[in-house]
Scaffold this motif. Structure first.
Motif, PDB file in Angstrom:
ATOM      1  N   ARG A 119       0.836  -1.212   0.000  1.00 38.44           N
ATOM      2  CA  ARG A 119       0.000   0.000   0.000  1.00 38.44           C
ATOM      3  C   ARG A 119       0.867   1.257   0.000  1.00 38.44           C
ATOM      4  N   ARG A 120       2.034   1.164   0.621  1.00 36.11           N
ATOM      5  CA  ARG A 120       2.927   2.326   0.640  1.00 36.11           C
ATOM      6  C   ARG A 120       3.542   2.615  -0.738  1.00 36.11           C
ATOM      7  N   MET A 121       3.442   1.646  -1.641  1.00 35.14           N
ATOM      8  CA  MET A 121       4.001   1.861  -2.988  1.00 35.14           C
ATOM      9  C   MET A 121       2.985   2.522  -3.915  1.00 35.14           C
ATOM     10  N   THR A 122       1.757   2.706  -3.418  1.00 36.83           N
ATOM     11  CA  THR A 122       0.660   3.154  -4.281  1.00 36.83           C
ATOM     12  C   THR A 122       0.998   4.405  -5.080  1.00 36.83           C
ATOM     13  N   GLU A 123       1.509   5.426  -4.406  1.00 35.87           N
ATOM     14  CA  GLU A 123       1.760   6.694  -5.095  1.00 35.87           C
ATOM     15  C   GLU A 123       2.776   6.541  -6.216  1.00 35.87           C
ATOM     16  N   GLN A 126       1.132   4.775  -9.068  1.00 44.02           N
ATOM     17  CA  GLN A 126       0.202   5.673  -9.759  1.00 44.02           C
ATOM     18  C   GLN A 126       0.959   6.630 -10.668  1.00 44.02           C
ATOM     19  N   HIS A 127       2.049   7.156 -10.150  1.00 47.99           N
ATOM     20  CA  HIS A 127       2.843   8.098 -10.941  1.00 47.99           C
ATOM     21  C   HIS A 127       3.381   7.423 -12.205  1.00 47.99           C
ATOM     22  N   ARG A 128       3.896   6.216 -12.017  1.00 48.39           N
ATOM     23  CA  ARG A 128       4.424   5.477 -13.166  1.00 48.39           C
ATOM     24  C   ARG A 128       3.327   5.232 -14.199  1.00 48.39           C
ATOM     25  N   ALA A 129       2.160   4.790 -13.731  1.00 49.33           N
ATOM     26  CA  ALA A 129       1.048   4.487 -14.645  1.00 49.33           C
ATOM     27  C   ALA A 129       0.581   5.754 -15.376  1.00 49.33           C
ATOM     28  N   MET A 366      -4.343  -3.247 -10.692  1.00 50.01           N
ATOM     29  CA  MET A 366      -5.469  -2.399 -10.316  1.00 50.01           C
ATOM     30  C   MET A 366      -5.182  -0.929 -10.617  1.00 50.01           C
ATOM     31  N   ILE A 367      -4.008  -0.462 -10.217  1.00 48.37           N
ATOM     32  CA  ILE A 367      -3.667   0.948 -10.440  1.00 48.37           C
ATOM     33  C   ILE A 367      -3.552   1.229 -11.940  1.00 48.37           C
ATOM     34  N   SER A 368      -2.954   0.307 -12.675  1.00 48.72           N
ATOM     35  CA  SER A 368      -2.843   0.498 -14.120  1.00 48.72           C
ATOM     36  C   SER A 368      -4.218   0.634 -14.752  1.00 48.72           C
ATOM     37  N   LEU A 369      -5.140  -0.201 -14.329  1.00 49.65           N
ATOM     38  CA  LEU A 369      -6.475  -0.161 -14.922  1.00 49.65           C
ATOM     39  C   LEU A 369      -7.224   1.112 -14.525  1.00 49.65           C
ATOM     40  N   GLN A 370      -7.080   1.516 -13.281  1.00 49.44           N
ATOM     41  CA  GLN A 370      -7.734   2.759 -12.847  1.00 49.44           C
ATOM     42  C   GLN A 370      -7.221   3.953 -13.640  1.00 49.44           C
TER      43      GLN A 370
END
Lengths: 405, 68
Positions: A119-123, A126-129, A366-370
């Motif tokens: 969860r701490r990697m989320t940001e 997201q930035h990469r995606a 999930m993040i890539s799809l969002q």
């Protein structure tokens, strides 16, 4: 330890359990590699059978046997398993070591892949995606594999290992040979190349440790306060390389291919963009239906399982897609139900070697799809373009996936 | 009602945490289940049952009665 291995001649296998099956080869006309496996079910082959192809190996068709293959390490070991055989094959840490010894590296890695850590990697993800998708969002189309699905997890891997982004092409090339080549010479050379890269990486992190996973592995100390054996450190790096790249790439390819051809599913996911729980539930179903990995095991001793004679060193393939569509476990298993309530899929395995990276893999997808749906809410298969080919093997997928919007 | 976990069997899939974060979380060291509130009322029963049924290892079960 030198491996004494010779291919088991199938003289211990009764003729009625021998099926001619090559899991690298898609039957004529198939455009979906998981059907290589489901085709077996349609053919009505025995639920446990032996094929002489690729050095000879067993295949389990049923969820219950596949789960047993994962859990019963007394019979089904993860030590030196590749199919077709490569000898000697690195003893991946901790994947290639049976319990309880596998716990040394499992414990070392675990804190870095818990749900909390991921969860701490989320940001960062997201930035990469966002950055990657915005680089082609206004172009009206892309090759999803080359432009996104292979680059995203490989870039994430480089990041986690404290390596610069410029090395992306080199890592993509290494991964390509490792997963696609069936040529023994190319595979042997590829292993040397991967280990040369890992050697250099860990030497550097040993001298100048950072806050990355490679540094954590190389600076970890065993119970006597010593660095872990150097070969084990390399083998652990090798596992993370093997486990985290191609699997995510091809799962993504499957997911985007499905969404590109299913407007209603795109709408469903768009509707769930503001409801992370519902989004996650739907992702779980895509994990079930798009299980790209076929996992190898090796029989530890001559024994009988389900009334069938197994011989020491026999190889076994556990195909996750078969387990995940077993009608005795899943209601309406071939149907994609984004609201499926009970979903005990084995896409990440079960038992002592359950995929440690599962939370990272799911978050990457999930993040890539969002981010994708926010920037490219509608897209479809570019049917007029060459769609490349499909491949089977330990990780199944597509060589290209042309999309347009 | 009360939910209990077998930590020998739990492998850290965290499906329970996804499905019912009111009751389940995971630890920061091994990523295994932590049952924050083993006792739960009827309002959470459906969610807890779903979490139990979704555990790929069968590590969770609902115990009858109150506190042990």
């Amino acid at each position: 330890m030198t491996l004494q291995w010779s291919p088991s001649p199938p003289d211990h296998v009764p003729a009625e359990l021998i099926v001619d099956f090559d899991f690298f080869q898609a039957p004529e006309g198939l455009n979906d590699p998981v059907q290589i496996w489901h085709d077996l079910v349609r053919r009505g082959v025995p639920p446990i059978f032996y094929t002489p192809r690729n050095g000879g190996h067993w295949v389990f068709l049923k969820y219950s046997d596949i789960v047993e293959g994962y859990r019963n390490h007394e019979i089904f070991s993860t030590y030196q398993t590749p199919i077709p055989p490569i000898e000697p094959f690195p003893v991946m840490q901790p994947q290639g070591v049976d319990p309880p010894e596998h716990n040394v590296f499992r414990k070392l890695l675990a804190p870095m892949f818990t749900p909390l850590a991921v969860r701490r990697m989320t940001e960062g993800l997201q930035h990469r995606a966002q950055t990657m998708i915005s680089s082609f969002a206004d172009k009206g189309g892309c090759d999803f594999i080359a432009d996104y699905a292979s680059r995203f997890p490989t870039g994430t891997f480089l990041d986690l290992f404290g390596l610069p982004e410029e090395r992306l092409p080199e890592f993509l090339a290494l991964s390509e040979v490792f997963f696609r080549s069936t040529d023994p010479d190319a595979r042997a050379q590829n292993l040397n190349d991967i280990y040369a890269v890992l050697e250099e990486l860990f030497r550097e992190k040993d001298r100048n440790p950072g806050s990355d996973i490679a540094s954590a592995i190389v600076t970890a100390r065993d119970e006597n306060g010593q660095q872990h054996p150097w070969q084990d450190i390399l083998n652990c790096g090798f596992l993370l390389f093997v486990a985290g790249l191609d699997t995510v790439t091809n799962t993504m390819a499957y997911v985007w291919r499905y969404l590109a051809s299913t407007p209603q599913a795109r709408a469903e996911f768009r509707d769930r963009l503001d409801d992370p729980t519902a989004f996650q539930l739907a992702i779980e179903e895509l994990m079930r239906i798009n299980a790209v990995s076929n996992i190898y095991r090796r029989v530890t001793h001559d024994c009988e399982y389900k009334g069938i004679q197994f011989r020491r060193n026999d190889r076994v393939i556990l195909s996750n897609t078969l387990a995940n569509r077993d009608p005795s476990v899943f209601e309406d298993p071939q149907t994609i139900n984004l609201d499926r309530q009970v979903n005990n899929h084995v896409t990440f395995g079960v038992g002592p070697h359950r995929c440690m990276g599962s939370h990272l893999a799911k978050r990457e997808i999930m993040i890539s799809l969002q981010e994708w749906l926010r920037q490219i809410p509608d897209f479809e298969l570019a049917e007029d373009q060459e769609q490349g080919s499909i491949f089977g093997g330990s990780v199944m997928g597509f060589t290209s996936l042309k999309l347009r919007w | 009602m009360r939910v209990v976990a077998n930590l020998q069997v739990c492998q850290g899939h965290a499906r329970c945490e996804d499905l019912c974060p009111e009751i389940f979380s995971t630890d920061a060291v091994e990523g295994k289940v932590v049952i924050e509130h083993p006792e739960f009322g009827p309002e959470l029963e459906e969610k807890v049952r779903l979490a139990v049924r979704n555990c790929p290892e069968g590590a969770l079960r609902i115990a009858k009665g109150g506190a042990a």
